[in-house]
Design an enzyme around this catalytic site. Structure first.
Site, short mmCIF file in Angstrom:
data_model
loop_
_atom_site.label_atom_id
_atom_site.label_comp_id
_atom_site.label_asym_id
_atom_site.label_seq_id
_atom_site.Cartn_x
_atom_site.Cartn_y
_atom_site.Cartn_z
N ASP A 1 -5.60 -34.95 -22.12
CA ASP A 1 -4.46 -35.41 -22.92
C ASP A 1 -4.50 -36.93 -23.01
O ASP A 1 -4.82 -37.60 -22.03
CB ASP A 1 -3.14 -34.97 -22.30
CG ASP A 1 -2.75 -33.56 -22.75
OD1 ASP A 1 -3.10 -33.20 -23.88
OD2 ASP A 1 -2.12 -32.85 -21.96
N THR B 1 10.07 -30.05 -29.64
CA THR B 1 9.13 -29.11 -29.03
C THR B 1 7.72 -29.49 -29.46
O THR B 1 7.52 -30.11 -30.51
CB THR B 1 9.40 -27.65 -29.44
OG1 THR B 1 9.12 -27.50 -30.85
CG2 THR B 1 10.83 -27.24 -29.15
N ASP C 1 0.72 -25.28 -22.65
CA ASP C 1 -0.66 -25.49 -22.21
C ASP C 1 -1.25 -24.25 -21.53
O ASP C 1 -2.46 -24.18 -21.31
CB ASP C 1 -0.73 -26.66 -21.21
CG ASP C 1 -0.45 -28.00 -21.86
OD1 ASP C 1 -0.90 -28.19 -23.01
OD2 ASP C 1 0.20 -28.85 -21.24
#
Length: 490
Positions: free
Chosen positions: A119, A187, A332
């Site tokens: 990430d 979100t 994830d």
């Protein structure tokens, strides 16, 4: 409460389906070692079985006990006995790095990884991405735009949302929640947040592509000036957030983050190991490209959604590669379950920790790089001990077989280079050596062989020279010493 989604079609249902459908593959090293050990076992079975007709032809009686002893000495028991110690040592090294590995196989797989998904936020960049500027669109005054930005961020609990409210406060603009307001939380799937006001106004703030798509559905477009502002922010490594009111763009918020010092060198080290690094970010392609170039990653996934990560991992695995990734959210979980090495943050959701095969207690996104190095060391240790074990077996063969036939075939005396006293002492010495060499190698298995990011050919040469030749010499010396001691009692 109002339910707007059909049963089985909610975000959580989709996550569960993706996790349940994930399947981890065997590593190339695991497959190769299984084939190697099975092949050597079959070869040595054939060797032992074919000795019987040779012994009969040479009129050399060989007892069943001698055949069994020879077989035990020849099969790769050394590496077989050390595999558990190597796996436990890998898990222990991971634990010392504050990483809980659910199995030794997980650590081993980390050493085989070809592709590393990271990430951007918190891993490649500092992670404290903050709002730095408000850019109102033409026809909108700055204060009105800032008020809209604050209203759309009141229910946004992300660090970015909070930073927008902080920056607005510094500029003298403050807003408070009202019972009449209907908030839309941020979100990862929608990549936007907002609020519906009692006067009918609908304010939305989000990634430029999300707002653009929403506008296009209503037949509206972003102006050229807003598009140019988005492009400028992106090209400078920033993240643009677009704010719209009733489908009309009111301006752009600029977010900025800082690339972690030394991260470029760490990626270069991974590149030398043969690991491809991929940055995953929700940013637009321009921002993602800027950060990727600065940080030195090999590839990037821009405007990433949970299914994008999953699809990328599957594509890499279908091409025969092993993939590692780190995550902390429920979104994830599918990718963590699909990845060959899935590292979940200890601060993450229960779904993420269940899906991954490792948990990082420090919640350090860069820990994945350290895990790969621990896995590489485990593989190097196993490779060197496998080389030693095979060389051991070859040496024991040439120690025992000439001694068995030397009485009937005096011509084999030339192969009896250790000058063992008798066939019985030769077999007994080899069995004893075979029994004591495994405990003697356990400290090396636990400590591990030092890993250096050098090429595969250089690594192979080092293993053959040190552990291959050593694996041939050590049994000769050990068996000779044991044979001499046994000779004192026979």
């Amino acid at each position: 409460m109002r339910v707007t989604t059909e049963p089985g079609a909610t975000f959580l249902d989709k996550m569960i389906a993706l996790v349940e459908g994930a399947n981890r593959q065997k590593t190339p090293n695991e497959i190769a070692l299984t084939i190697l050990l099975a092949s050597f076992t079959i070869v040595f079975v054939i060797v032992c079985v074919t000795l019987k007709p040779f012994a009969d032809y040479a009129n050399t009686p060989i007892t069943i006990a001698a055949y069994i002893s020879l077989f035990i000495c020849l099969i790769p028991t050394t590496i077989g006995g050390l595999l558990s110690a190597i796996g436990i040592a890998g898990m222990d090294r991971a634990l010392r790095a504050n990483v809980i590995a659910k199995s030794g196989k997980a650590v081993e797989t980390a050493g085989d990884v070809d592709t590393l998904l990271l990430d951007k936020t918190g891993t490649i960049t500092i992670g404290n991405r903050k709002a730095t500027n408000f850019y109102p669109a033409n026809g909108t005054d700055e204060r009105s735009f800032i008020e809209l930005a604050v209203l759309s961020s009141l229910a946004d609990d992300t660090p970015e949302g909070k930073s927008i409210i902080e920056l607005a406060s510094q500029k003298g603009v403050q807003q408070r929640k009202d019972a009449s307001m209907e908030f839309i939380g941020f979100t990862a799937e929608t990549r936007s947040s907002g609020v519906n006001l009692s006067d009918g106004r609908k304010i939305r703030k989000g990634a430029q592509d999300t707002i653009r798509n929403a506008l296009l559905k209503e037949g509206h477009e972003m102006s050229a000036a807003v598009n140019e502002r988005v492009k400028l922010i992106s090209e400078n490594g920033g993240t643009p957030l677009v704010v719209a009111e009733n489908k009309q763009v009111k301006g752009v918020i600029e977010l900025q983050d800082i690339i972690k010092p030394g991260i470029h060198e760490r990626f270069e080290r991974l590149r030398k190991m043969g690991v491809k690094t991929v940055m995953v970010t929700g940013d637009n392609p321009l921002t993602a490209k800027y950060i990727a170039t600065k940080a030195g990653v090999d590839d990037f996934i821009a405007e990433a959604r949970p299914e994008d990560k999953m699809n990328y991992i599957k594509a890499e695995q279908q091409s025969g590669k092993l993939v590692a990734m780190m995550g902390d959210g429920t979104n994830d979980a599918p990718a963590l379950a699909q990845a060959d090495v899935g590292v979940a943050m200890n601060s993450g959701t229960q779904a993420a920790k269940e899906a991954g095969n490792m948990v990082d207690l420090d919640n350090d996104p860069t820990k994945l790089i350290e895990i790969v190095e621990i896995g590489k060391q485990l593989l190097i240790t196993r490779g060197t001990l496998t080389t030693f074990s095979i060389a051991n077996d070859v040496a024991k063969y040439f120690a025992i077989v000439p001694a068995l036939f030397i009485a009937a075939l005096p011509g084999l005396q030339g192969l009896n280079i250790m000058n063992l006293k008798s066939p019985e002492s030769a077999i007994l010495s080899a069995v004893i050596f075979n029994a004591i060499i495994i405990p003697l190698l356990i400290p090396l298995a636990l400590r591990g062989v030092q890993y250096k990011p050098i090429g595969a050919s250089a690594l192979l040469r080092r293993n053959l020279v040190i552990y291959g030749i050593g694996g041939v010499i050590v049994p000769f010396i050990g068996i000779k010493i044991i044979d001499s001691i046994i000779g004192l009692f026979l």
